[in-house]
Design a protein around this motif. Sequence first.
Motif, PDB file in Angstrom:
ATOM      1  N   GLY A 120       8.124 -11.194   4.837  1.00 39.50           N
ATOM      2  CA  GLY A 120       8.660 -12.353   4.141  1.00 39.50           C
ATOM      3  C   GLY A 120      10.173 -12.354   3.997  1.00 39.50           C
ATOM      4  N   PRO A 121      10.734 -13.452   3.457  1.00 37.76           N
ATOM      5  CA  PRO A 121      12.185 -13.600   3.365  1.00 37.76           C
ATOM      6  C   PRO A 121      12.809 -13.044   2.091  1.00 37.76           C
ATOM      7  CG  PRO A 121      11.132 -15.667   2.787  1.00 37.76           C
ATOM      8  CD  PRO A 121      10.028 -14.725   3.183  1.00 37.76           C
ATOM      9  N   ARG A 122      11.999 -12.719   1.078  1.00 33.87           N
ATOM     10  CA  ARG A 122      12.573 -12.342  -0.226  1.00 33.87           C
ATOM     11  C   ARG A 122      12.283 -10.874  -0.525  1.00 33.87           C
ATOM     12  NH1 ARG A 122      10.708 -17.399  -0.274  1.00 33.87           N
ATOM     13  NH2 ARG A 122       8.599 -16.718  -0.789  1.00 33.87           N
ATOM     14  N   LYS A 123      12.793 -10.012   0.357  1.00 38.00           N
ATOM     15  CA  LYS A 123      12.523  -8.585   0.257  1.00 38.00           C
ATOM     16  C   LYS A 123      13.573  -7.887  -0.609  1.00 38.00           C
ATOM     17  CE  LYS A 123       9.808  -6.878   2.586  1.00 38.00           C
ATOM     18  NZ  LYS A 123       8.352  -6.665   2.390  1.00 38.00           N
ATOM     19  N   GLU A 124      13.158  -6.849  -1.299  1.00 37.76           N
ATOM     20  CA  GLU A 124      14.116  -5.913  -1.887  1.00 37.76           C
ATOM     21  C   GLU A 124      14.548  -4.899  -0.837  1.00 37.76           C
ATOM     22  OE1 GLU A 124      13.128  -2.557  -4.825  1.00 37.76           O
ATOM     23  OE2 GLU A 124      14.031  -4.108  -6.091  1.00 37.76           O
ATOM     24  N   ASN A 125      13.600  -4.504   0.034  1.00 34.96           N
ATOM     25  CA  ASN A 125      13.900  -3.585   1.132  1.00 34.96           C
ATOM     26  C   ASN A 125      13.168  -4.102   2.365  1.00 34.96           C
ATOM     27  OD1 ASN A 125      14.117  -1.503   2.987  1.00 34.96           O
ATOM     28  ND2 ASN A 125      13.882   0.105   1.454  1.00 34.96           N
ATOM     29  N   SER A 126      13.927  -4.589   3.323  1.00 33.71           N
ATOM     30  CA  SER A 126      13.342  -5.188   4.529  1.00 33.71           C
ATOM     31  C   SER A 126      13.464  -4.294   5.745  1.00 33.71           C
ATOM     32  CB  SER A 126      14.023  -6.534   4.822  1.00 33.71           C
ATOM     33  OG  SER A 126      15.409  -6.346   5.095  1.00 33.71           O
ATOM     34  N   SER A 127      13.797  -3.010   5.559  1.00 35.65           N
ATOM     35  CA  SER A 127      14.149  -2.153   6.686  1.00 35.65           C
ATOM     36  C   SER A 127      12.963  -1.703   7.521  1.00 35.65           C
ATOM     37  CB  SER A 127      14.908  -0.926   6.187  1.00 35.65           C
ATOM     38  OG  SER A 127      14.080  -0.138   5.348  1.00 35.65           O
ATOM     39  N   GLY A 128      11.754  -1.703   6.963  1.00 40.67           N
ATOM     40  CA  GLY A 128      10.603  -1.241   7.715  1.00 40.67           C
ATOM     41  C   GLY A 128       9.310  -1.832   7.190  1.00 40.67           C
ATOM     42  N   LEU A 129       8.325  -1.961   8.087  1.00 36.80           N
ATOM     43  CA  LEU A 129       7.008  -2.437   7.670  1.00 36.80           C
ATOM     44  C   LEU A 129       6.082  -1.269   7.346  1.00 36.80           C
ATOM     45  CD1 LEU A 129       8.309  -4.851   9.348  1.00 36.80           C
ATOM     46  CD2 LEU A 129       5.962  -5.629   9.665  1.00 36.80           C
ATOM     47  N   ILE A 130       6.027  -0.284   8.248  1.00 35.60           N
ATOM     48  CA  ILE A 130       5.242   0.931   8.028  1.00 35.60           C
ATOM     49  C   ILE A 130       6.218   2.094   8.021  1.00 35.60           C
ATOM     50  CG2 ILE A 130       3.432   2.428   8.946  1.00 35.60           C
ATOM     51  CD1 ILE A 130       2.348  -0.066  10.439  1.00 35.60           C
ATOM     52  N   VAL A 135       0.864  -1.185   0.000  1.00 33.02           N
ATOM     53  CA  VAL A 135       0.000   0.000   0.000  1.00 33.02           C
ATOM     54  C   VAL A 135       0.893   1.225   0.000  1.00 33.02           C
ATOM     55  CG1 VAL A 135      -1.711   1.327   1.289  1.00 33.02           C
ATOM     56  CG2 VAL A 135      -1.900  -1.168   1.189  1.00 33.02           C
ATOM     57  N   LYS A 136       0.832   2.001  -1.067  1.00 34.65           N
ATOM     58  CA  LYS A 136       1.614   3.242  -1.177  1.00 34.65           C
ATOM     59  C   LYS A 136       0.625   4.389  -1.347  1.00 34.65           C
ATOM     60  CE  LYS A 136       5.232   5.549  -3.939  1.00 34.65           C
ATOM     61  NZ  LYS A 136       6.255   5.733  -2.892  1.00 34.65           N
ATOM     62  N   MET A 146       5.248  -2.709   3.669  1.00 34.10           N
ATOM     63  CA  MET A 146       3.838  -3.092   3.731  1.00 34.10           C
ATOM     64  C   MET A 146       2.952  -1.861   3.502  1.00 34.10           C
ATOM     65  SD  MET A 146       4.014  -6.361   4.461  1.00 34.10           S
ATOM     66  CE  MET A 146       4.734  -7.632   5.509  1.00 34.10           C
ATOM     67  N   ILE A 147       3.250  -0.789   4.248  1.00 36.28           N
ATOM     68  CA  ILE A 147       2.510   0.471   4.106  1.00 36.28           C
ATOM     69  C   ILE A 147       3.519   1.602   3.978  1.00 36.28           C
ATOM     70  CG2 ILE A 147       0.935   2.098   5.216  1.00 36.28           C
ATOM     71  CD1 ILE A 147      -0.298  -0.294   6.700  1.00 36.28           C
ATOM     72  N   ASP A 148       3.404   2.364   2.917  1.00 37.65           N
ATOM     73  CA  ASP A 148       4.279   3.501   2.669  1.00 37.65           C
ATOM     74  C   ASP A 148       3.430   4.760   2.592  1.00 37.65           C
ATOM     75  OD1 ASP A 148       6.418   5.154   1.932  1.00 37.65           O
ATOM     76  OD2 ASP A 148       6.113   4.754  -0.199  1.00 37.65           O
ATOM     77  N   LEU A 149       3.475   5.584   3.628  1.00 40.03           N
ATOM     78  CA  LEU A 149       2.831   6.893   3.591  1.00 40.03           C
ATOM     79  C   LEU A 149       3.883   7.880   3.090  1.00 40.03           C
ATOM     80  CD1 LEU A 149       0.843   6.845   6.973  1.00 40.03           C
ATOM     81  CD2 LEU A 149       0.199   5.902   4.738  1.00 40.03           C
ATOM     82  N   SER A 150       4.005   7.970   1.788  1.00 42.73           N
ATOM     83  CA  SER A 150       5.181   8.574   1.155  1.00 42.73           C
ATOM     84  C   SER A 150       5.425  10.019   1.552  1.00 42.73           C
ATOM     85  CB  SER A 150       5.044   8.495  -0.369  1.00 42.73           C
ATOM     86  OG  SER A 150       4.858   7.173  -0.793  1.00 42.73           O
TER      87      SER A 150
END
Length: 311
Positions: free
Chosen positions: A241-251, A197-198, A222-226
């Motif tokens: 999940g394990p196959r992220k391009e960017n795993s640094s944050g969920l929200i 969700v962006k 997961m949620i990007d409030l840009s």
Amino acid sequence: MRLPILAALVLAAPVSAQQQRSAPFVIAETGQGFAHLDDAVNAVRDGTATILIAPGTYRECTVQTGGKITFKAVQPGTAIFEGQVCEEKAAFVLRGRGSAVDGVVFRGFAVPDGNGAGIRIEMGDLTVTNSMFLDSQEGILGGGHETVRRITIDHTTFAGLGQCETENCSHSIYLAVDGDVIVTNSRFERGTGGHYVKLRARRVTITNNSFDDSKGSKTNYMIDLSEGGTGLIAGNTFVQGPRKENSSGLIVVAAEGRTYSSAGLRIEGNTATLAPGAPPSPAFVADFTGQVGPLGQNDLGPGIRIFERRR
């Protein structure tokens, strides 16, 4: 002779089973039937109508240029639009006075610029319910026009969406609204790139949704409030999940700008865990504004940090 479509009708003409079989697209208020969706949409003109869609798989698209139209599957989940886009954009390109989509399935959309979507909303408010967006570059894309003030998505599934192979990434949902975006009781899974969700929105309500990234690939947040935003994010379940391009944050809040105030943004009552093999130590909430917090109570699994202030 075709009857005129009125903005309001005292009595709706009954739609028989025979009418729906012979004409898959029927205007509920008049009983007029059409072989193609775009013909039904054009017949509405600037009126208000519900177009009933019979069960079937349709390789066609439509552009709504006026009126307030509800696109409603007669049986939810059986009206399937597949592959065909209008204007190199989407199956439904919506720029009327308002639109609603109920019970429709969208799948298999791709265009050269990477933004092939089930729905492109360009003008007017939008409500989507009981629908599915599958295996495409984008699910719902659009906004940005002053007439788009409120977008509501409820009881809808988004799966197999997103990409970052073109110059600009695509996402399951990508909306720009100088007003309200409401996403409730919906499921996001198996993303294939970008964010789930962006939003570039003044106010958000994101509640009681499931974000299951366990089978995702090349996904980001997961949620990007840009550009910031306030409102409520609550009652959601997140699996990173394990196959992220960017795993640094969920929200993540305001990673691209601070157009909207994030003061008063409430993030509470959510549950987040890491799938087996997921990179450890992501921030549940990453804030670029300095306005978010304190957070409410959230249930976080091992390996997830509650909060990170970024600059």
